[in-house]
Motif scaffolding. Structure first.
Motif, PDB file in Angstrom:
ATOM      1  N   LEU A  29       0.832  -1.204   0.000  1.00 46.50           N
ATOM      2  CA  LEU A  29       0.000   0.000   0.000  1.00 46.50           C
ATOM      3  C   LEU A  29       0.864   1.250   0.000  1.00 46.50           C
ATOM      4  O   LEU A  29       0.571   2.233  -0.714  1.00 46.50           O
ATOM      5  N   MET A  30       1.957   1.207   0.778  1.00 46.28           N
ATOM      6  CA  MET A  30       2.861   2.364   0.837  1.00 46.28           C
ATOM      7  C   MET A  30       3.548   2.585  -0.514  1.00 46.28           C
ATOM      8  O   MET A  30       3.687   3.733  -0.986  1.00 46.28           O
ATOM      9  N   ILE A  31       3.994   1.487  -1.180  1.00 46.77           N
ATOM     10  CA  ILE A  31       4.648   1.591  -2.495  1.00 46.77           C
ATOM     11  C   ILE A  31       3.701   2.215  -3.512  1.00 46.77           C
ATOM     12  O   ILE A  31       4.065   3.138  -4.271  1.00 46.77           O
ATOM     13  N   ARG A  32       2.459   1.736  -3.525  1.00 50.10           N
ATOM     14  CA  ARG A  32       1.490   2.266  -4.493  1.00 50.10           C
ATOM     15  C   ARG A  32       1.174   3.732  -4.209  1.00 50.10           C
ATOM     16  O   ARG A  32       1.048   4.544  -5.145  1.00 50.10           O
ATOM     17  N   GLU A  36       1.771   6.916  -6.696  1.00 48.16           N
ATOM     18  CA  GLU A  36       0.715   7.854  -7.067  1.00 48.16           C
ATOM     19  C   GLU A  36       1.123   9.295  -6.774  1.00 48.16           C
ATOM     20  O   GLU A  36       0.883  10.206  -7.583  1.00 48.16           O
ATOM     21  N   VAL A  37       1.749   9.503  -5.618  1.00 49.45           N
ATOM     22  CA  VAL A  37       2.195  10.852  -5.245  1.00 49.45           C
ATOM     23  C   VAL A  37       3.245  11.349  -6.233  1.00 49.45           C
ATOM     24  O   VAL A  37       3.229  12.520  -6.667  1.00 49.45           O
ATOM     25  N   PHE A  38       4.170  10.430  -6.629  1.00 47.75           N
ATOM     26  CA  PHE A  38       5.235  10.853  -7.548  1.00 47.75           C
ATOM     27  C   PHE A  38       4.699  11.126  -8.946  1.00 47.75           C
ATOM     28  O   PHE A  38       5.166  12.031  -9.644  1.00 47.75           O
ATOM     29  N   TYR A  39       3.674  10.314  -9.356  1.00 48.65           N
ATOM     30  CA  TYR A  39       3.043  10.595 -10.653  1.00 48.65           C
ATOM     31  C   TYR A  39       2.357  11.959 -10.641  1.00 48.65           C
ATOM     32  O   TYR A  39       2.341  12.676 -11.668  1.00 48.65           O
ATOM     33  N   GLY A 145      11.366   8.290  -2.483  1.00 45.38           N
ATOM     34  CA  GLY A 145      10.367   7.240  -2.298  1.00 45.38           C
ATOM     35  C   GLY A 145      11.007   5.867  -2.169  1.00 45.38           C
ATOM     36  O   GLY A 145      10.594   5.043  -1.341  1.00 45.38           O
ATOM     37  N   ALA A 146      12.022   5.599  -3.007  1.00 41.50           N
ATOM     38  CA  ALA A 146      12.716   4.309  -2.941  1.00 41.50           C
ATOM     39  C   ALA A 146      13.422   4.143  -1.601  1.00 41.50           C
ATOM     40  O   ALA A 146      13.401   3.053  -1.008  1.00 41.50           O
ATOM     41  N   GLU A 147      14.024   5.243  -1.129  1.00 40.57           N
ATOM     42  CA  GLU A 147      14.706   5.177   0.167  1.00 40.57           C
ATOM     43  C   GLU A 147      13.704   4.960   1.296  1.00 40.57           C
ATOM     44  O   GLU A 147      13.952   4.181   2.233  1.00 40.57           O
ATOM     45  N   SER A 148      12.554   5.624   1.189  1.00 44.40           N
ATOM     46  CA  SER A 148      11.514   5.446   2.215  1.00 44.40           C
ATOM     47  C   SER A 148      10.996   4.002   2.223  1.00 44.40           C
ATOM     48  O   SER A 148      10.784   3.415   3.292  1.00 44.40           O
ATOM     49  N   ALA A 149      10.805   3.428   1.019  1.00 44.65           N
ATOM     50  CA  ALA A 149      10.340   2.043   0.924  1.00 44.65           C
ATOM     51  C   ALA A 149      11.370   1.081   1.510  1.00 44.65           C
ATOM     52  O   ALA A 149      11.025   0.126   2.214  1.00 44.65           O
ATOM     53  N   LYS A 150      12.655   1.372   1.221  1.00 49.81           N
ATOM     54  CA  LYS A 150      13.730   0.523   1.751  1.00 49.81           C
ATOM     55  C   LYS A 150      13.778   0.589   3.275  1.00 49.81           C
ATOM     56  O   LYS A 150      13.901  -0.434   3.956  1.00 49.81           O
ATOM     57  N   ASN A 151      13.657   1.797   3.813  1.00 47.60           N
ATOM     58  CA  ASN A 151      13.669   1.964   5.272  1.00 47.60           C
ATOM     59  C   ASN A 151      12.454   1.300   5.932  1.00 47.60           C
ATOM     60  O   ASN A 151      12.566   0.698   7.004  1.00 47.60           O
ATOM     61  N   LEU A 152      11.279   1.434   5.256  1.00 46.84           N
ATOM     62  CA  LEU A 152      10.071   0.817   5.787  1.00 46.84           C
ATOM     63  C   LEU A 152      10.214  -0.709   5.815  1.00 46.84           C
ATOM     64  O   LEU A 152       9.813  -1.366   6.791  1.00 46.84           O
ATOM     65  N   LEU A 153      10.805  -1.266   4.750  1.00 50.46           N
ATOM     66  CA  LEU A 153      11.001  -2.707   4.689  1.00 50.46           C
ATOM     67  C   LEU A 153      11.920  -3.183   5.818  1.00 50.46           C
ATOM     68  O   LEU A 153      11.649  -4.196   6.474  1.00 50.46           O
TER      69      LEU A 153
END
Length: 445
Positions: A29-32, A36-39, A145-153
């Motif tokens: 959900l966070m990735i999607r 969406e925010v980046f688009y 966003g990629a860094e945030s996803a990596k940190n969240l993981l």
């Protein structure tokens, strides 16, 4: 592996997979949402790029300067392409940038498209202007966003591992606490032996399964204690009762052999020995019958038996005795049982009534009481002393006023057990000197 450890592991596995699914859902959900925010940012960049290139002549100087400032605030690794929507050669070059033919057609038809190639996100818009129709394609790499996803993981993985360990420890702790009463029960049960059946388990308070288990064990110990006490009493009494006739036989034989006797004395000795042998034979027969009733009654072949017919058949064996039978004519007295055992039970009860009646008639009455057939055998004999009534169904027990009557003290105990095997019960009413009544109840099928 202990059960409490298995329970802790199962609980931990269940928690682990539930949390894994929950965390996976949160991560996706966070990735999607990030995409969406980046688009949305790319769409804004596409609009600013179009205004920067095509709207200078239609905007005031201050408004255009604002567009220029915003245009210069580019995203990380941002790039853009502006293509004439009617230039075939420029559109043909887009095939490397937009590999999906359907997306390209949608863009040419005025639709906004979003797609990803590698680690970059692309957004294309159709922009009509007074100078012509153009396609504006903006792309960038969402580093944040990629860094945030990596940190969240990483965070979710750490939480999952720590939570799993913590849940296992908690599960082990509570499983140990829950099973501690069972450990106590096991310890107590191990300390109970055949010679130590007086010890009861410590009952757990409450109405849960463990409390019921401890109460069940205590009931079982009580039954085992009674069974052992009955067995010990039976062995003691049997040994004593069997020894008496054997002692009499041996004693009589030794006395007779001490010196030569007259024929009459030998006959008297043989008669005494015969009497004791008959007594011994009757006792052994009754003991075998009593032992046989201890077999698994559920495996015995049973059938429908009419109690009135069984009693009538039993009475035929007492020729010369006056027996009055009262059987109301309103149907059969049928139960499911074993006829041979019932004959044995009725023989003992009726035989006792005749023996202790001193020649007076014996009354047998059939009736129905609640949901039971009731058979009452009444005599007008010597009766049973009050102090003896409570023990009258114990093996080898004989009332104090029966010393002059033949008997082994096993017959009533055998009858009681046979009636009990047929889901019935026996009761006695008696007064010394005024006769006795035995009531036998059999449940109606």
């Amino acid at each position: 592996m202990r059960i409490r450890t298995k329970i802790a592991l199962i609980y931990t596995q269940l928690t682990f997979f539930v949390m894994l699914w929950a965390f996976a859902f949160v991560y996706i959900l966070m990735i999607r949402n990030t995409e969406e925010v980046f688009y949305d940012l790319l769409w804004k960049r596409a609009m600013i790029t179009a205004h920067y290139n095509f709207e200078k002549d239609e905007m005031t100087e201050s408004a255009y300067q604002d567009v220029v400032e915003r245009y210069n605030q580019k995203l990380m690794g941002e790039s853009h392409e502006i293509i004439n929507a009617h230039d075939f050669y420029e559109i043909d070059s887009l095939k490397n940038m937009i590999p999906n033919e359907n997306d390209l057609q949608m863009l040419l038809n005025g639709k906004t498209i979003e797609y990803r190639m590698g680690d970059r996100q692309y957004l294309g818009v159709y922009y009509p202007d007074n100078e012509g129709d153009f396609l504006v394609i903006v792309s960038a790499h969402d580093t944040q966003g990629a860094e945030s996803a990596k940190n969240l993981l990483k965070l979710l993985t750490i939480i999952l591992i720590i939570t799993t360990i913590f849940v296992y420890m908690i599960g082990e702790f509570y499983a140990k606490k829950i099973f501690s009463p069972i450990v106590k029960i096991i310890k107590n049960v191990k300390s109970i032996t055949a010679s130590n059946l007086k010890s009861d388990l410590i009952e757990e308070k409450g109405n849960d399964e463990l409390s019921e288990l401890s109460r069940t064990f205590n009931d079982m110990i009580l039954r085992l204690r009674d069974a052992f006490e009955m067995q010990n009493s039976f062995i003691r009494n049997a040994s004593h009762e069997l020894r008496n006739p054997l002692t009499a036989i041996i004693g009589e034989t030794e006395i007779t052999l001490n010196k030569e006797r007259t024929p009459k004395e030998y006959i008297e000795t043989l008669e005494t020995i015969q009497y004791e042998f008959e007594r011994l034979n009757n006792m052994i027969r009754d003991l075998l019958s009593l032992a046989q009733t201890g077999y698994d009654f559920s495996r015995v072949d049973k059938k429908q038996v009419d109690l009135s017919k069984v009693v009538e058949k039993t009475c035929y064996n007492f020729k010369g005795a006056e027996i009055n039978m009262d059987i109301p004519e309103y149907g059969k007295y049928e139960i499911t049982g074993v006829e041979s055992l019932l004959v044995h039970a009725f023989t003992n009860v009726i035989g006792n009534a005749i023996k202790f009646s001193k020649g007076q008639p014996v009354d047998i009455k059939f009736s129905r009481e609640d949901n039971n057939y009731k058979i009452s055998v009444t005599d007008k004999g010597i009766g049973i002393p009050y102090r003896d009534i409570k023990n009258i169904f114990q093996p080898f027990y004989r009332a104090g006023n029966t010393a002059t009557y033949k008997g082994t003290g096993i017959g009533l105990a055998l009858s009681y057990k046979i009636v009990d095997l047929h889901n019935g019960k026996m009761e006695v009413e008696s007064e010394e000197g005024n006769g006795t009544t035995f009531h036998m109840f059999f449940r109606i099928n």
